[in-house]
Design a protein around this motif. Structure first.
Motif, PDB file in Angstrom:
ATOM      1  N   SER A  34      -2.844  16.538 -37.041  1.00 37.07           N
ATOM      2  CA  SER A  34      -2.405  15.213 -38.501  1.00 37.07           C
ATOM      3  C   SER A  34      -1.673  14.123 -37.510  1.00 37.07           C
ATOM      4  O   SER A  34      -2.453  12.738 -38.540  1.00 37.07           O
ATOM      5  N   GLN A  35      -0.936  14.115 -37.158  1.00 37.81           N
ATOM      6  CA  GLN A  35       0.124  13.128 -37.393  1.00 37.81           C
ATOM      7  C   GLN A  35      -0.268  12.685 -36.529  1.00 37.81           C
ATOM      8  O   GLN A  35      -0.297  10.954 -36.145  1.00 37.81           O
ATOM      9  N   LEU A  36      -0.985  12.891 -35.122  1.00 34.53           N
ATOM     10  CA  LEU A  36      -1.885  12.121 -33.862  1.00 34.53           C
ATOM     11  C   LEU A  36      -3.239  11.275 -34.181  1.00 34.53           C
ATOM     12  O   LEU A  36      -3.806  11.158 -33.221  1.00 34.53           O
ATOM     13  N   GLU A  37      -3.645  11.938 -35.407  1.00 41.33           N
ATOM     14  CA  GLU A  37      -5.211  11.332 -35.482  1.00 41.33           C
ATOM     15  C   GLU A  37      -4.559   9.411 -34.913  1.00 41.33           C
ATOM     16  O   GLU A  37      -4.345   8.758 -35.959  1.00 41.33           O
ATOM     17  N   GLY A  38      -6.314   9.297 -34.614  1.00 41.61           N
ATOM     18  CA  GLY A  38      -5.933   8.238 -34.037  1.00 41.61           C
ATOM     19  C   GLY A  38      -5.295   7.175 -33.118  1.00 41.61           C
ATOM     20  O   GLY A  38      -5.512   6.492 -32.211  1.00 41.61           O
ATOM     21  N   LYS A  39      -4.720   8.186 -32.387  1.00 46.93           N
ATOM     22  CA  LYS A  39      -4.050   8.001 -30.952  1.00 46.93           C
ATOM     23  C   LYS A  39      -4.195   8.712 -30.290  1.00 46.93           C
ATOM     24  O   LYS A  39      -5.566   9.539 -30.264  1.00 46.93           O
ATOM     25  N   ALA A  40      -3.671   7.841 -28.556  1.00 48.29           N
ATOM     26  CA  ALA A  40      -4.472   8.290 -27.738  1.00 48.29           C
ATOM     27  C   ALA A  40      -3.164   9.836 -26.609  1.00 48.29           C
ATOM     28  O   ALA A  40      -3.089   9.187 -25.178  1.00 48.29           O
ATOM     29  N   ILE A  41      -2.992  10.541 -27.738  1.00 52.52           N
ATOM     30  CA  ILE A  41      -2.516  12.303 -27.100  1.00 52.52           C
ATOM     31  C   ILE A  41      -3.579  12.872 -27.943  1.00 52.52           C
ATOM     32  O   ILE A  41      -3.522  13.063 -29.355  1.00 52.52           O
TER      33      ILE A  41
END
Length: 251
Positions: free
Chosen positions: A52-59
Motif C-alpha cells: 500500500s505504501q509503495l503503490e505507484g512507486k518504483a520499488i
C-alpha cells in the motif's frame, strides 16, 4: 538486455513503524533516474502495508518465503494465493537460511518454485556453496546440483519469471565477500549451466544476482563484472543510505 536488479532481504527485522519509516526514506531518496529494478522483502506481517505504501512507486515488494501447498493444516504458513491477494507477486525461495535452519531440501524448494510459478509469481531463486564445499573444490558441483534439483524442472517459458541469486554461504553475514573475480567465475559458470539445458536465449536473458556481504564499498567492483546483474542484499538493506548506494552501483 538483462535487467539490473537490487533486492533487499530484510529477514526478521523491522516492526510496522520501522518498516514504514525505512520505506519512506527509500522513496524520498531513490533517484528519479534509477535504472535498476529495486525490490524490498519485509517480514510477512508488514507485506500488505508495504504494498500500500509503495503503490505507484518504483520499488517492488517481495515475500521471503511461501508454502508449497495451496492451503490446509499448516499452522504458521502462507500460501501463494495469500501473497498475491495483497499485491505481492515476487518471492525469495531457497535462501541459505531456509536450507540450513529450516532444513529445506532441493526437492521441497522445487515444489515451492512450481507453486509460485503456477500463481504467476516471480521467483528469486537462491543457491550457493558452503565454505567446506569450496575448500574441497566441490563448489561448481554443489551449485550445478542445486540448480538442477531445485529449479530445472520448470518449463522454458517460465524463465521470464525467474531471477537467480548466487549466495556463497561462507560470505553471508560474515563480513567475508567473494572477490569480484570469484563472483564472475561462478556467475559465468551458472549462465553456462543454464545455457546447456535451456539454450542461449534463456541464459542470456536471466538476471543473476550476487548475495554475500555486499556493501557500498565493494558493490561497484562486484557489479561491474559482465555476468553479475545486481545483488541480493542483507544487512546493508536495512539502512536506506547504504542500500541506495548499492542500487546506484547497479548501472
Amino acid at each position: 538486455m538483462r535487467k539490473k536488479i537490487v533486492a533487499g532481504n530484510w529477514k526478521m527485522h523491522k516492526n510496522a513503524a520501522q518498516t514504514a519509516e525505512l520505506l519512506n526514506e527509500l522513496v524520498a531518496k531513490l533517484p528519479a533516474d534509477t535504472t535498476a529494478q529495486v525490490i524490498v522483502a519485509p517480514t510477512f506481517v508488514n507485506l500488505a502495508a508495504a504494498v500500500s505504501q509503495l503503490e505507484g512507486k518504483a520499488i517492488t515488494v517481495a515475500a521471503q518465503n511461501v508454502h508449497q501447498a495451496e492451503g490446509g493444516a499448516f499452522t504458521g504458513e502462507i500460501t501463494a494465493d495469500m501473497l498475491t491477494s495483497v499485491g505481492v507477486n515476487t518471492v525469495i525461495l531457497g535462501h541459505s537460511e531456509r536450507r540450513a535452519i529450516f532444513h529445506e531440501s532441493d526437492a521441497l524448494i522445487a515444489e515451492k518454485v512450481n507453486t509460485a510459478l503456477k500463481h504467476d509469481m516471480t521467483v528469486i531463486f537462491c543457491f550457493g556453496e558452503e565454505l567446506k564445499d569450496r575448500q574441497d573444490k566441490q563448489h561448481f558441483n554443489i551449485v550445478e546440483n542445486q540448480l538442477r534439483d531445485g529449479l530445472f524442472q520448470i518449463e522454458k517459458g517460465s524463465w521470464s519469471k525467474v531471477v537467480l541469486a548466487y549466495e556463497p554461504v561462507w560470505a553471508i553475514g560474515t563480513g567475508e565477500t567473494a572477490s569480484p573475480e570469484q563472483a564472475q567465475e561462478m556467475h559465468e559458470f551458472i549462465r553456462e549451466t543454464v545455457r546447456k539445458v535451456f539454450g542461449a536465449e534463456v541464459a542470456d536473458e536471466v538476471s543473476i544476482l550476487y548475495g554475500g556481504s555486499v556493501k557500498p564499498e565493494n558493490a561497484v567492483e562486484i557489479f561491474s563484472k559482465p555476468d553479475v546483474d545486481g545483488g541480493l542484499i542483507g544487512g546493508a538493506a536495512l539502512k536506506a543510505d547504504d542500500f541506495l548506494a548499492i542500487v546506484k552501483a547497479a548501472v
